[in-house]
Scaffold this motif. Structure first.
Motif, PDB file in Angstrom:
ATOM      1  N   LEU A  52       0.825  -1.204   0.000  1.00  0.00           N
ATOM      2  CA  LEU A  52       0.000   0.000   0.000  1.00  0.00           C
ATOM      3  C   LEU A  52       0.863   1.259   0.000  1.00  0.00           C
ATOM      4  CD1 LEU A  52      -3.118   0.181   0.064  1.00  0.00           C
ATOM      5  CD2 LEU A  52      -2.970   0.606   2.517  1.00  0.00           C
ATOM      6  N   THR A  53       2.076   1.123   0.521  1.00  0.00           N
ATOM      7  CA  THR A  53       2.987   2.268   0.613  1.00  0.00           C
ATOM      8  C   THR A  53       3.793   2.472  -0.664  1.00  0.00           C
ATOM      9  OG1 THR A  53       3.219   1.903   3.000  1.00  0.00           O
ATOM     10  CG2 THR A  53       4.877   3.288   1.938  1.00  0.00           C
ATOM     11  N   ASN A  54       4.344   1.391  -1.197  1.00  0.00           N
ATOM     12  CA  ASN A  54       5.314   1.519  -2.288  1.00  0.00           C
ATOM     13  C   ASN A  54       4.937   0.782  -3.567  1.00  0.00           C
ATOM     14  OD1 ASN A  54       7.198   3.033  -0.670  1.00  0.00           O
ATOM     15  ND2 ASN A  54       7.725   1.110   0.368  1.00  0.00           N
ATOM     16  N   GLY A  55       3.780   0.159  -3.608  1.00  0.00           N
ATOM     17  CA  GLY A  55       3.424  -0.654  -4.762  1.00  0.00           C
ATOM     18  C   GLY A  55       2.950   0.155  -5.958  1.00  0.00           C
ATOM     19  N   SER A  56       2.770  -0.547  -7.071  1.00  0.00           N
ATOM     20  CA  SER A  56       2.180   0.058  -8.264  1.00  0.00           C
ATOM     21  C   SER A  56       0.696   0.299  -8.007  1.00  0.00           C
ATOM     22  CB  SER A  56       2.348  -0.882  -9.457  1.00  0.00           C
ATOM     23  OG  SER A  56       1.613  -2.085  -9.231  1.00  0.00           O
ATOM     24  N   VAL A  57       0.031   0.927  -8.966  1.00  0.00           N
ATOM     25  CA  VAL A  57      -1.401   1.198  -8.807  1.00  0.00           C
ATOM     26  C   VAL A  57      -2.169  -0.094  -8.559  1.00  0.00           C
ATOM     27  CG1 VAL A  57      -3.485   2.003  -9.982  1.00  0.00           C
ATOM     28  CG2 VAL A  57      -1.361   3.308 -10.175  1.00  0.00           C
ATOM     29  N   GLN A  58      -1.920  -1.117  -9.374  1.00  0.00           N
ATOM     30  CA  GLN A  58      -2.646  -2.374  -9.218  1.00  0.00           C
ATOM     31  C   GLN A  58      -2.265  -3.082  -7.925  1.00  0.00           C
ATOM     32  OE1 GLN A  58      -5.217  -3.505 -11.085  1.00  0.00           O
ATOM     33  NE2 GLN A  58      -5.386  -5.016  -9.437  1.00  0.00           N
ATOM     34  N   THR A  59      -0.997  -2.993  -7.530  1.00  0.00           N
ATOM     35  CA  THR A  59      -0.562  -3.611  -6.275  1.00  0.00           C
ATOM     36  C   THR A  59      -1.267  -2.964  -5.088  1.00  0.00           C
ATOM     37  OG1 THR A  59       1.604  -4.179  -7.197  1.00  0.00           O
ATOM     38  CG2 THR A  59       1.423  -4.095  -4.800  1.00  0.00           C
ATOM     39  N   LYS A  60      -1.419  -1.645  -5.139  1.00  0.00           N
ATOM     40  CA  LYS A  60      -2.134  -0.943  -4.071  1.00  0.00           C
ATOM     41  C   LYS A  60      -3.605  -1.352  -4.039  1.00  0.00           C
ATOM     42  CE  LYS A  60       0.815   3.181  -3.926  1.00  0.00           C
ATOM     43  NZ  LYS A  60       0.886   4.651  -4.126  1.00  0.00           N
ATOM     44  N   VAL A  61      -4.197  -1.508  -5.214  1.00  0.00           N
ATOM     45  CA  VAL A  61      -5.594  -1.952  -5.281  1.00  0.00           C
ATOM     46  C   VAL A  61      -5.741  -3.324  -4.632  1.00  0.00           C
ATOM     47  CG1 VAL A  61      -7.426  -2.715  -6.853  1.00  0.00           C
ATOM     48  CG2 VAL A  61      -6.201  -0.580  -7.304  1.00  0.00           C
ATOM     49  N   ASP A  62      -4.833  -4.233  -4.965  1.00  0.00           N
ATOM     50  CA  ASP A  62      -4.888  -5.583  -4.401  1.00  0.00           C
ATOM     51  C   ASP A  62      -4.672  -5.560  -2.888  1.00  0.00           C
ATOM     52  OD1 ASP A  62      -5.296  -6.578  -6.945  1.00  0.00           O
ATOM     53  OD2 ASP A  62      -3.177  -7.064  -7.277  1.00  0.00           O
ATOM     54  N   ALA A  63      -3.758  -4.701  -2.433  1.00  0.00           N
ATOM     55  CA  ALA A  63      -3.488  -4.605  -0.996  1.00  0.00           C
ATOM     56  C   ALA A  63      -4.693  -4.042  -0.256  1.00  0.00           C
ATOM     57  CB  ALA A  63      -2.259  -3.728  -0.757  1.00  0.00           C
ATOM     58  N   ALA A  64      -5.320  -3.016  -0.824  1.00  0.00           N
ATOM     59  CA  ALA A  64      -6.509  -2.432  -0.194  1.00  0.00           C
ATOM     60  C   ALA A  64      -7.645  -3.445  -0.145  1.00  0.00           C
ATOM     61  CB  ALA A  64      -6.946  -1.180  -0.957  1.00  0.00           C
ATOM     62  N   ARG A  65      -7.780  -4.232  -1.211  1.00  0.00           N
ATOM     63  CA  ARG A  65      -8.822  -5.267  -1.240  1.00  0.00           C
ATOM     64  C   ARG A  65      -8.567  -6.313  -0.150  1.00  0.00           C
ATOM     65  NH1 ARG A  65      -8.163  -6.759  -6.045  1.00  0.00           N
ATOM     66  NH2 ARG A  65      -9.885  -5.688  -7.085  1.00  0.00           N
ATOM     67  N   ALA A  66      -7.316  -6.706   0.012  1.00  0.00           N
ATOM     68  CA  ALA A  66      -6.979  -7.702   1.031  1.00  0.00           C
ATOM     69  C   ALA A  66      -7.223  -7.156   2.434  1.00  0.00           C
ATOM     70  CB  ALA A  66      -5.518  -8.130   0.868  1.00  0.00           C
ATOM     71  N   LEU A  67      -6.769  -5.938   2.687  1.00  0.00           N
ATOM     72  CA  LEU A  67      -6.950  -5.341   4.016  1.00  0.00           C
ATOM     73  C   LEU A  67      -8.422  -5.088   4.313  1.00  0.00           C
ATOM     74  CD1 LEU A  67      -3.935  -2.854   4.081  1.00  0.00           C
ATOM     75  CD2 LEU A  67      -4.196  -4.956   5.421  1.00  0.00           C
ATOM     76  N   LYS A  68      -9.180  -4.770   3.280  1.00  0.00           N
ATOM     77  CA  LYS A  68     -10.623  -4.591   3.456  1.00  0.00           C
ATOM     78  C   LYS A  68     -11.249  -5.873   4.004  1.00  0.00           C
ATOM     79  CE  LYS A  68     -13.005  -5.516  -0.093  1.00  0.00           C
ATOM     80  NZ  LYS A  68     -13.579  -5.479  -1.472  1.00  0.00           N
ATOM     81  N   SER A  69     -10.894  -6.992   3.406  1.00  0.00           N
ATOM     82  CA  SER A  69     -11.460  -8.271   3.844  1.00  0.00           C
ATOM     83  C   SER A  69     -10.986  -8.648   5.241  1.00  0.00           C
ATOM     84  CB  SER A  69     -11.078  -9.374   2.846  1.00  0.00           C
ATOM     85  OG  SER A  69     -11.605  -9.097   1.561  1.00  0.00           O
TER      86      SER A  69
END
Length: 268
Positions: A52-69
């Motif tokens: 979420l801090t240093n990833g690409s746009v898609q990596t951040k999206v995936d991280a936010a989705r995981a943390l959401k769950s």
């Protein structure tokens, strides 16, 4: 002004008890499907924070989705850790950057998972500037962004009257009145938007001076429609609080006018 003359009911709690609901209706991402199903684990939280801090746009999206769950039904200790990890600030950066529709959808959805039934997360999101950003996203062209933003604002507003007052400064009531009245061909997203918009309106009614006499009639009709459409008992009970409050606003004003008129006659 008329609204400012309304009395506050000191015996009423600051805001209704929070209704714990899930957000549905998320659209499928346009990104290619992952080659295998990812099994989420809290042990990977630090990895998601790094993404979420240093990833690409898609990596951040995936991280936010995981943390959401992971955060949705998490205990306070886990959510406290996410706050210490800077998640509210990082999610706000995703919203500010608005790199893609999925980025907005997942960041706002993760905000809701954080804020629901957790006071410190509500406070952290307010401090990060979420009220202004989410109020603006109520007008976003993507309905899922509207839904996630509305749900998060509702969860945050359950922090109390002071937060509701801060939110009211961004004048969301007019837009919420639109969202609480879905038109023909309504979708499941429209149904949830109506639900969260109605609950948020009820909380905002605890802000002194937020409505005018003309507003109350429209709001009462809108909330009554949402009440009739709602199926969950707790949702209906909460909307009923808003309807009762709107009714009492009008009756207090009428009693005040009657009292002034009576005093004037006695002085003659």
């Amino acid at each position: 002004e008329e609204a400012e003359e309304e009395e506050e009911e000191t015996t009423e709690q600051e805001t209704p008890r929070e209704v714990a609901l899930a957000i549905g209706g998320e659209e499928k991402s346009a990104a290619p499907a992952a080659p295998k199903t990812t099994i989420l684990s809290r042990q990977d939280t630090f990895k998601y924070l790094e993404d979420l801090t240093n990833g690409s746009v898609q990596t951040k999206v995936d991280a936010a989705r995981a943390l959401k769950s992971l955060a949705f039904n998490a205990n306070a200790e886990y959510k406290d850790g996410l706050i210490r990890g800077g998640v509210p600030r990082l999610l706000m950066l995703m919203v500010t950057e608005a790199a893609s529709a999925p980025s907005l959808e997942q960041s706002t959805s993760c905000m809701y998972s954080l804020a629901r039934e957790h006071m410190d997360s509500k406070t952290a999101l307010v401090k990060a500037g979420a009220l202004r950003a989410l109020s603006s996203l109520l007008h976003h062209e993507a309905k899922q962004c509207q839904l996630n933003s509305c749900a998060t604002l509702y969860a945050i507003s359950c922090a109390g009257r002071d937060v509701c007052k801060s939110l009211a400064a961004f004048r969301p009531l007019e837009r919420l009145t639109v969202l609480v009245n879905p038109g023909p061909g309504r979708t499941p997203q429209d149904d949830q938007l109506q639900l969260f918009a109605a609950l948020l309106i009820v909380n905002l009614l605890h802000v002194k001076g937020i409505t005018s006499k003309e507003d109350r009639s429209v709001l009462a009709d809108s909330l009554q429609r949402a009440f009739d459409d709602a199926s969950e008992a707790q949702v209906r009970d909460t909307i009923a609080i808003g309807l009762k409050r709107l009714s009492s606003m009008g009756s207090r004003k009428a009693r005040l006018k009657q009292g002034i008129s009576s005093l004037a006659r006695k002085s003659l």
